[in-house]
Design an enzyme around this catalytic site. Structure first.
Site, PDB file in Angstrom:
ATOM      1  N   HIS A 215      -6.692   4.615 -24.838  1.00 34.62           N
ATOM      2  CA  HIS A 215      -6.293   3.225 -25.014  1.00 34.62           C
ATOM      3  C   HIS A 215      -5.668   3.073 -26.390  1.00 34.62           C
ATOM      4  O   HIS A 215      -5.618   4.028 -27.183  1.00 34.62           O
ATOM      5  CB  HIS A 215      -7.482   2.276 -24.830  1.00 34.62           C
ATOM      6  CG  HIS A 215      -7.871   2.078 -23.395  1.00 34.62           C
ATOM      7  ND1 HIS A 215      -7.012   1.539 -22.465  1.00 34.62           N
ATOM      8  CD2 HIS A 215      -9.018   2.348 -22.729  1.00 34.62           C
ATOM      9  CE1 HIS A 215      -7.608   1.487 -21.283  1.00 34.62           C
ATOM     10  NE2 HIS A 215      -8.824   1.976 -21.420  1.00 34.62           N
TER      11      HIS A 215
ATOM     12  N   GLY B 198       3.662   2.494 -15.432  1.00 34.01           N
ATOM     13  CA  GLY B 198       2.797   2.818 -16.557  1.00 34.01           C
ATOM     14  C   GLY B 198       1.635   3.720 -16.176  1.00 34.01           C
ATOM     15  O   GLY B 198       0.527   3.563 -16.691  1.00 34.01           O
TER      16      GLY B 198
ATOM     17  N   ASP C 283      -0.416  -0.948 -27.897  1.00 32.86           N
ATOM     18  CA  ASP C 283      -0.023  -1.539 -26.617  1.00 32.86           C
ATOM     19  C   ASP C 283       1.249  -2.367 -26.707  1.00 32.86           C
ATOM     20  O   ASP C 283       2.169  -2.201 -25.908  1.00 32.86           O
ATOM     21  CB  ASP C 283      -1.144  -2.447 -26.090  1.00 32.86           C
ATOM     22  CG  ASP C 283      -2.201  -1.677 -25.322  1.00 32.86           C
ATOM     23  OD1 ASP C 283      -1.959  -0.504 -25.005  1.00 32.86           O
ATOM     24  OD2 ASP C 283      -3.262  -2.246 -25.045  1.00 32.86           O
TER      25      ASP C 283
ATOM     26  N   LYS D 144       0.366   4.177  -0.174  1.00 32.98           N
ATOM     27  CA  LYS D 144      -0.130   5.359   0.532  1.00 32.98           C
ATOM     28  C   LYS D 144       0.427   5.418   1.955  1.00 32.98           C
ATOM     29  O   LYS D 144       0.306   6.442   2.633  1.00 32.98           O
ATOM     30  CB  LYS D 144      -1.661   5.341   0.576  1.00 32.98           C
ATOM     31  CG  LYS D 144      -2.314   5.470  -0.807  1.00 32.98           C
ATOM     32  CD  LYS D 144      -3.829   5.399  -0.710  1.00 32.98           C
ATOM     33  CE  LYS D 144      -4.469   5.484  -2.095  1.00 32.98           C
ATOM     34  NZ  LYS D 144      -5.953   5.378  -2.034  1.00 32.98           N
TER      35      LYS D 144
ATOM     36  N   ASP E 106       0.865  -1.178   0.000  1.00 31.29           N
ATOM     37  CA  ASP E 106       0.000   0.000   0.000  1.00 31.29           C
ATOM     38  C   ASP E 106       0.904   1.232   0.000  1.00 31.29           C
ATOM     39  O   ASP E 106       1.383   1.671   1.056  1.00 31.29           O
ATOM     40  CB  ASP E 106      -0.899  -0.015   1.236  1.00 31.29           C
ATOM     41  CG  ASP E 106      -1.854   1.167   1.259  1.00 31.29           C
ATOM     42  OD1 ASP E 106      -1.789   2.012   0.333  1.00 31.29           O
ATOM     43  OD2 ASP E 106      -2.660   1.255   2.202  1.00 31.29           O
TER      44      ASP E 106
END
Length: 386
Positions: free
Chosen positions: A130, A87, A160, A66, A64
């Site tokens: 995308h 990414g 991609d 954060k 985590d």
């Protein structure tokens, strides 16, 4: 095993091209540790983990980021890394405290790979998108399709994977060579827009020379010519016909069994070819054309490719945990790659994974007690991908 054995990579979990890039490096022997976020994210396309084949060949832990303690541990891992892959949208890594300046201060030789759609700057840099959006802006999408038809989305191969994952992998390894020569790392800004545009380099040259029209389906390589197209067979299957050079076309017509007049209109010739090909099944034509220079191949489905003798001989595909998938590529004479391992749930082999990063058992126990780490495999059976 593989030419990248000994190279250590931190992958910040993402979707699409970033995990594909990490897979390419792992397939070639790099030790990749994927850092996943806790909980589910509403991104990408979910599927059962075992089918998320771009996550093969590496371990994953959950952090985590954060929490300051988790960030501090992530920085410790980065201190031992050669490459970092992220990414996210521009600025995200800086906001969580793992931006390039921070990481390069920790590890001066670090190659910091950034994978985005639009790039780190420009008016669209912070916009969502995308594959289809990025290749639309590159000119690639407009060029793909049949005459009189809308552009055809080419799966997400161009943006991609070709223009994204492979471009980033190329950039990372180029920067790694430089880092090992100079001791200085750097940021690699890989954008799918840039990569898709790069893939179009040859076509931009032909367009400038007046050799490639903006009208789809009228050019040599976009179904505009009879000798570079797919044709339907008697069994509603298809063969790919691609004898571009005249000497190969001569062999094609000979094996096809039709005579060609020098001044015959192309559309008439195309119709005769189509009519002739519809007289036999795909497999019958394959028996005629295999091993010749006529440049004709059966159009195989994903369910069929493993049965083709050439694919079998070269072991182009392999089965991992019951899932058929492409084998690692390219191939190396002195440092062959190993058999990939299947995707693992986050934390499934936490102890083994962290030992590879020189984290000792005492620290692992302390991090488990504090809640920074969790050695229970992630319970979700799905992973986000596209």
């Amino acid at each position: 095993m593989g030419p990248l054995e000994g190279v250590k990579v931190i992958e910040l979990a993402g979707i699409g091209p970033a995990p594909m890039c990490a897979m390419l490096l792992a397939d070639l022997g790099a030790t990749v540790l994927r850092i996943d976020r806790p909980g589910l994210s509403d991104v990408g396309i979910e599927r059962p983990l075992k089918y998320n084949t771009t996550l093969r060949n590496r371990s994953s832990i959950t952090l985590d980021l954060k929490r300051e303690a988790s960030l501090e541990f992530a920085r410790q891992l980065i201190a031992s890394a050669d490459i970092l892959i992220e990414g996210f949208r521009p600025g995200t890594m800086e906001r969580i405290g793992l931006g390039p300046d921070t990481c390069l201060a920790i590890t001066p030789h670090l190659v910091y790979g950034r994978m985005t759609g639009w790039g780190q700057d420009g008016p669209l840099a912070h916009s969502a998108g995308h594959d289809l959006n990025y290749i639309a802006l590159s000119g690639a999408l407009h060029a793909i399709g049949r005459k009189g038809q809308p552009p055809t989305p080419p799966l997400n191969l161009v943006g991609d994977f070709g223009g994204g994952a492979m471009l980033l992998a190329f950039g990372l390894l180029a920067a790694l060579v430089n880092a090992r020569a100079t001791g200085r790392g750097q940021v690699v800004d890989a954008a799918m827009l840039d990569g898709a545009a790069t893939l179009m380099t040859s076509f931009f040259g032909m367009h400038s020379a007046g050799m490639h029209s903006d009208e789809r389906g009228t050019n040599m390589l976009d179904s505009g010519r009879y000798f570079y197209d797919v044709y339907e067979c008697a069994d509603a299957q298809y063969i790919a016909v691609a004898p571009i050079e005249s000497k190969f076309r001569k062999e094609f017509f000979s094996l096809l069994g039709i005579a060609v007049q020098a001044d015959e209109p192309e559309e008439q010739l195309r119709a005769r070819i189509a009519e002739r090909i519809r007289t036999r099944t795909r497999d019958q034509w394959q028996a005629i054309f295999d091993g010749t220079d006529a440049c004709v191949s059966p159009v195989l489905s994903m369910a069929e490719v493993t049965r083709h003798p050439h694919n079998q001989t070269r072991k182009v595909f392999l089965e991992i945990d019951g899932i058929t998938q492409p084998a690692p590529a390219p191939r190396f004479s002195a440092t062959p790659t190993g058999i990939p391992t299947p995707p693992k749930a986050a934390n499934a082999d936490l102890h083994h994974a962290l030992v590879a990063w020189c984290i000792d058992g005492t620290q692992i126990s302390r991090l488990l007690e504090s809640g920074v780490l969790n050695d229970a495999p992630a319970t979700t059976e799905t992973q986000h991908v596209h």
